[in-house]
Design a protein around this motif. Structure first.
Motif, PDB file in Angstrom:
ATOM      1  N   ASP A  90      59.421  58.564  83.584  1.00 34.87           N
ATOM      2  CA  ASP A  90      57.997  58.636  83.426  1.00 34.87           C
ATOM      3  C   ASP A  90      57.560  58.772  82.539  1.00 34.87           C
ATOM      4  N   PHE A  91      57.391  59.077  81.485  1.00 31.26           N
ATOM      5  CA  PHE A  91      57.071  59.595  79.907  1.00 31.26           C
ATOM      6  C   PHE A  91      56.623  58.590  79.810  1.00 31.26           C
ATOM      7  N   ASP A  92      55.412  58.549  79.200  1.00 29.83           N
ATOM      8  CA  ASP A  92      54.280  57.877  79.038  1.00 29.83           C
ATOM      9  C   ASP A  92      53.201  58.654  77.393  1.00 29.83           C
ATOM     10  N   PRO A  93      53.666  57.955  76.412  1.00 31.24           N
ATOM     11  CA  PRO A  93      52.536  58.704  75.412  1.00 31.24           C
ATOM     12  C   PRO A  93      51.844  58.544  75.152  1.00 31.24           C
ATOM     13  N   THR A  94      51.091  57.140  76.318  1.00 32.72           N
ATOM     14  CA  THR A  94      50.075  57.128  76.336  1.00 32.72           C
ATOM     15  C   THR A  94      48.887  57.906  76.502  1.00 32.72           C
ATOM     16  N   LEU A  95      49.267  59.222  77.575  1.00 30.45           N
ATOM     17  CA  LEU A  95      49.309  59.915  78.461  1.00 30.45           C
ATOM     18  C   LEU A  95      49.166  61.535  77.593  1.00 30.45           C
ATOM     19  N   GLU A 103      39.643  63.743  65.736  1.00 33.09           N
ATOM     20  CA  GLU A 103      39.679  62.315  65.145  1.00 33.09           C
ATOM     21  C   GLU A 103      40.686  61.849  66.805  1.00 33.09           C
ATOM     22  N   VAL A 104      41.101  61.648  67.847  1.00 37.29           N
ATOM     23  CA  VAL A 104      42.298  61.408  69.012  1.00 37.29           C
ATOM     24  C   VAL A 104      42.691  59.398  68.864  1.00 37.29           C
ATOM     25  N   ARG A 105      43.836  60.185  68.965  1.00 40.48           N
ATOM     26  CA  ARG A 105      45.107  59.250  69.311  1.00 40.48           C
ATOM     27  C   ARG A 105      45.862  59.304  70.404  1.00 40.48           C
ATOM     28  N   THR A 106      47.125  59.496  70.881  1.00 37.80           N
ATOM     29  CA  THR A 106      48.079  58.957  71.877  1.00 37.80           C
ATOM     30  C   THR A 106      49.391  59.281  70.827  1.00 37.80           C
TER      31      THR A 106
END
Length: 303
Positions: A202-207, A159-162
């Motif tokens: 520019d840290f983006d937890p959704t990436l 299972e994958v999540r951000t």
């Protein structure tokens, strides 16, 4: 007449000139400006860097024409990683020799390791004449995002999540463990890891994609928009734990990132990899549709 080369530590007012120097070198090699102010300041404020001790600028007639830093590893024998940059408009071998001389004094023991773009003939020739041996290569690989990339085929049980707040330590441990099989891996202190990967504008937890197999964090892919190329995404880290390897998880994580960047309008995704990766990472990236677009050569000298 060759002007004398004077070395000194960097000052705050040198930042713009340092960026201009580094980008002049990258334009000469690749036709692109690869250094941003944010990236340079991130290095200058890294927890293990003391600019007065670890960095020198080379001047000729008051103009900054060269740069060197030394970053020793916590290994025995110590390997002192040294980044050297020389402006393409000057006598590269003259400036490089002075910077290497300082790097040898700063390092004192173990090995001094330098690198150069494979197309930077003058700089590579300088290293060879100064007694360095070619020891390894690395690649920058890239995929162009045209049509929507393939959907990932996740292994059974995954299972994958951000990323979410509170995942920091688990992701850090997964990164350190999954890179134990890489060339001369040295465990990175958490503070330094967070400085480079999380504590940035520019840290983006959704990436950041976290693949779980039951209660186990089986694999991670950490990515970010590329600072120097606004239409490119950059995969910072891809790691799969040993028990989950050879099941397609690495390719699936890549495909997840490709689709995320494609949906945001990015034109391509890039990453860096050891050309002779012990885990076969370069072959995995090729299987996902990536190709080599740059090569870098690493040289070493015993001190």
């Amino acid at each position: 007449m060759i002007l004398p080369v004077v070395l000194r530590p960097p000052r705050e007012e040198d930042v713009s000139a340092m960026i201009e120097l580094m980008n002049a070198a990258s334009r000469a090699a690749f036709g692109t400006a690869d250094t941003t102010e944010a990236e340079l300041r991130r290095w200058l404020t890294s927890p293990d860097v003391e600019p007065e001790r670890d960095i020198r600028l080379a001047e000729q007639d008051g103009r900054i024409v060269g740069y060197a830093d030394v970053d020793p590893t916590g290994t025995e024998p110590v390997r002192n990683w040294c980044d050297i940059c020389v402006h393409p408009s000057v006598e590269v071998e003259t400036v490089a020799a002075v910077l290497v001389g300082w790097a040898e004094e700063r390092s004192r023991e173990g090995f001094l390791r330098v690198w150069a773009p494979s197309v930077a003939a003058d700089l590579k020739r300088s290293y060879e004449r100064l007694g360095f041996d070619l020891v390894r290569h690395s690649y920058r690989m890239q995929i162009d995002l045209g049509a929507e990339p393939d959907a990932p085929a996740w292994p059974e049980g995954i299972e994958v999540r951000t990323f979410s707040e509170g995942d920091e330590r688990a992701v850090y441990e997964a990164h350190q463990e999954t890179f134990e099989d890489s060339w001369e891996h040295v465990r990175e202190p958490y503070e330094e890891w967070a400085h480079w990967l999380i504590e940035r504008d520019d840290f983006d937890p959704t990436l950041w994609f976290l693949a779980h197999g039951g209660n186990d964090l089986a694999g991670i892919l950490l990515s970010v928009p590329m600072e120097s190329e606004p239409d490119a995404g950059y995969v910072q880290i891809l790691g799969v734990r040993r028990g989950w390897r050879r099941r397609g998880l690495g390719v699936a994580l890549l495909q997840q990132a490709f689709r995320a960047f494609h949906r945001r309008g990015f034109a391509r995704v890039t990453l860096g990899v050891d050309a002779t990766s012990l885990t076969g990472a370069n072959r995995l990236y090729e299987s996902a549709g990536m190709r080599v677009v740059r090569q870098f050569d690493f040289y070493e000298k015993a001190l």
